[in-house]
Design an enzyme around this catalytic site. Structure first.
Site, PDB file in Angstrom:
ATOM      1  N   ILE A  41       0.800  -1.222   0.000  1.00 34.40           N
ATOM      2  CA  ILE A  41       0.000   0.000   0.000  1.00 34.40           C
ATOM      3  C   ILE A  41       0.831   1.269   0.000  1.00 34.40           C
ATOM      4  CG2 ILE A  41      -2.051  -1.008   1.042  1.00 34.40           C
ATOM      5  CD1 ILE A  41      -1.118  -0.034   3.754  1.00 34.40           C
ATOM      6  N   VAL A  74       5.303  -0.332   3.026  1.00 32.25           N
ATOM      7  CA  VAL A  74       4.162  -0.680   3.866  1.00 32.25           C
ATOM      8  C   VAL A  74       3.251  -1.659   3.138  1.00 32.25           C
ATOM      9  CG1 VAL A  74       2.285   0.207   5.288  1.00 32.25           C
ATOM     10  CG2 VAL A  74       4.252   1.649   4.795  1.00 32.25           C
ATOM     11  N   ASP A 117       7.451  16.755  13.106  1.00 34.61           N
ATOM     12  CA  ASP A 117       7.164  16.620  11.675  1.00 34.61           C
ATOM     13  C   ASP A 117       5.660  16.506  11.445  1.00 34.61           C
ATOM     14  OD1 ASP A 117       7.753  16.555   8.996  1.00 34.61           O
ATOM     15  OD2 ASP A 117       8.139  14.406   8.924  1.00 34.61           O
ATOM     16  N   GLY A 137       7.838   4.900   1.134  1.00 34.72           N
ATOM     17  CA  GLY A 137       8.280   6.263   1.387  1.00 34.72           C
ATOM     18  C   GLY A 137       9.688   6.304   1.926  1.00 34.72           C
ATOM     19  N   THR A 138       9.987   7.377   2.640  1.00 37.54           N
ATOM     20  CA  THR A 138      11.342   7.621   3.104  1.00 37.54           C
ATOM     21  C   THR A 138      11.857   6.505   3.992  1.00 37.54           C
ATOM     22  OG1 THR A 138      10.853   9.977   3.056  1.00 37.54           O
ATOM     23  CG2 THR A 138      12.821   9.298   4.249  1.00 37.54           C
ATOM     24  N   TYR A 139      11.018   5.998   4.888  1.00 38.58           N
ATOM     25  CA  TYR A 139      11.508   5.106   5.929  1.00 38.58           C
ATOM     26  C   TYR A 139      11.203   3.635   5.694  1.00 38.58           C
ATOM     27  CZ  TYR A 139      12.016   9.585   8.224  1.00 38.58           C
ATOM     28  OH  TYR A 139      12.351  10.880   8.509  1.00 38.58           O
ATOM     29  N   GLY A 140      10.453   3.283   4.665  1.00 35.07           N
ATOM     30  CA  GLY A 140      10.204   1.873   4.447  1.00 35.07           C
ATOM     31  C   GLY A 140       9.006   1.599   3.567  1.00 35.07           C
TER      32      GLY A 140
END
Length: 378
Positions: free
Chosen positions: A61, A69, A179, A64-67
């Site tokens: 789904i 999903v 953030d 992005g920046t961190y992983g």
């Protein structure tokens, strides 16, 4: 789950759960004391964490920046969850610090308006660590981009009240999110709003310690950060909350700057030029001498939102106080008369649902990563 339970698998060899896997090679780790290696028994190679094989991946789904999903089903409980794979591309010494911070903080939190980290699960390869998060059907940024009819004022009040409750919980637990933006706000199909993405979050104490000012996405960044203030307080989250409230009311971003100097100029155009009278210490901020601020003596918030009630204007002005010490706290804002006048906030369960957006990129931030829209990226 205790932190040592999370860290145990980080020292083991793990898997991404992307399909059938061969039996792993015997795991040998270097001894911390003395020389040589020791072999980890097969039954203990996952530490106290469950295997990702116990989750059925339904679909991807977002990324992005961190992983990455996934929407997944827990085969033990049949619950639908968001499974976030921690990105380990450039890590040589273990997990990324942003993921460790997120895990450490989220394991401590239990609040209806904070995204839930249920557990950490692992596989057979070192780069394969997953966070099991509560599943939310959409994120606010994508809804704002795709909605045919904007949120009503009663619905906006419902959303921002939940954000303020989540912020009050964080701030009372000495955490600054750092953030906050619409793409980091998730919504369930029952209208429950949850604050997500804690990769930049920090605990704070008194007196505040210096932190890097290069935080918070540009469109939501407080003026003290733009002007180089070394210390940070919960007031930077409250400025971002003001930007979110204004964006929901106006149906578009309030301060869409393209650079830091442009961002400062937009703020000055909206609120007037800051000075020592309204912001003691302003002239001593590290970066003030680098900018030539336009001379603008007026606060134009009322002209920006001419239809907004006096109570609504007061709330926005409270959130947009230049002086961080005078800016409204989450508790202050929850007590605002704006939420007690008509139209009254609707109940979360009466919020509209958006089934046509499900399982698309609107759910990309379910595990607390940026949506692919990259709204107002730093």
């Amino acid at each position: 789950m205790r932190m040592r339970d999370v860290m145990a698998p980080a020292r083991a060899v793990m898997a991404d759960g992307g399909g059938p896997e061969a039996d792993p090679e015997p795991l040998r780790l270097r001894r911390l004391r003395g020389e040589g290696y020791f072999e980890v028994p097969a039954a203990e190679r996952l530490g106290r964490c469950r295997s990702v094989k116990e989750f059925e991946k339904l679909n991807r789904i977002g990324e992005g920046t961190y992983g990455i999903v996934y929407r997944a089903r827990d085969t033990l409980t049949n619950e639908i969850v968001a499974l976030k794979k921690v990105r380990m591309d450039n890590e040589k010494d273990g997990m990324p610090i942003s993921s460790l911070r997120e895990i450490t903080l989220l394991l401590q939190f239990r609040h209806p308006n904070i995204v839930e980290l249920k557990e950490v699960v692992v596989g057979n390869h070192l780069e394969s660590i997953f966070l099991v998060m509560g599943y939310c059907e959409q994120d606010l940024a994508s809804l704002l981009e795709n909605m045919q009819t904007p949120f009503s004022e009663a619905q906006v009040k419902c959303i921002i009240l939940q954000v303020l409750k989540g912020l009050q919980y964080l701030h009372e637990n000495y955490v600054i999110h750092r953030d906050l933006k619409v793409s980091n706000l998730l919504m369930t199909d029952k209208g429950c709003v949850k604050i997500a993405d804690f990769g930049l979050a920090r605990t704070y104490g008194m007196p505040p310690k210096p932190m890097t000012p290069k935080v918070v996405t540009l469109w939501y960044r407080a003026p003290e950060l733009l002007l180089g203030m070394a210390t940070q307080t919960t007031s930077i989250d409250m400025w971002a909350a003001g930007c979110i409230l204004a964006e929901l009311l106006a149906h578009k971003p309030l301060l869409p700057g393209t650079s830091e100097i442009h961002q400062i100029d937009l703020i000055v155009q909206l609120l007037g030029t800051p000075n020592e009278n309204i912001w003691p210490g302003f002239s001593k901020l590290p970066l003030v001498s680098q900018y030539t601020l336009r001379k603008q003596p007026y606060n134009n918030l009322k002209h920006k939102f001419p239809w907004l009630s006096e109570a609504g204007q007061r709330l926005l002005n409270f959130l947009f106080m230049y002086d961080p010490k005078k800016r409204g706290t989450a508790k202050d804002c929850l007590d605002s008369s704006y939420f007690k006048e008509k139209p009254l906030p609707c109940e979360p369960e009466l919020m509209p649902t958006f089934p046509h957006h499900r399982n698309k990129r609107v759910a990309a931030t379910n595990a607390g990563i940026e949506s692919q829209a990259k709204r107002g990226k730093p």
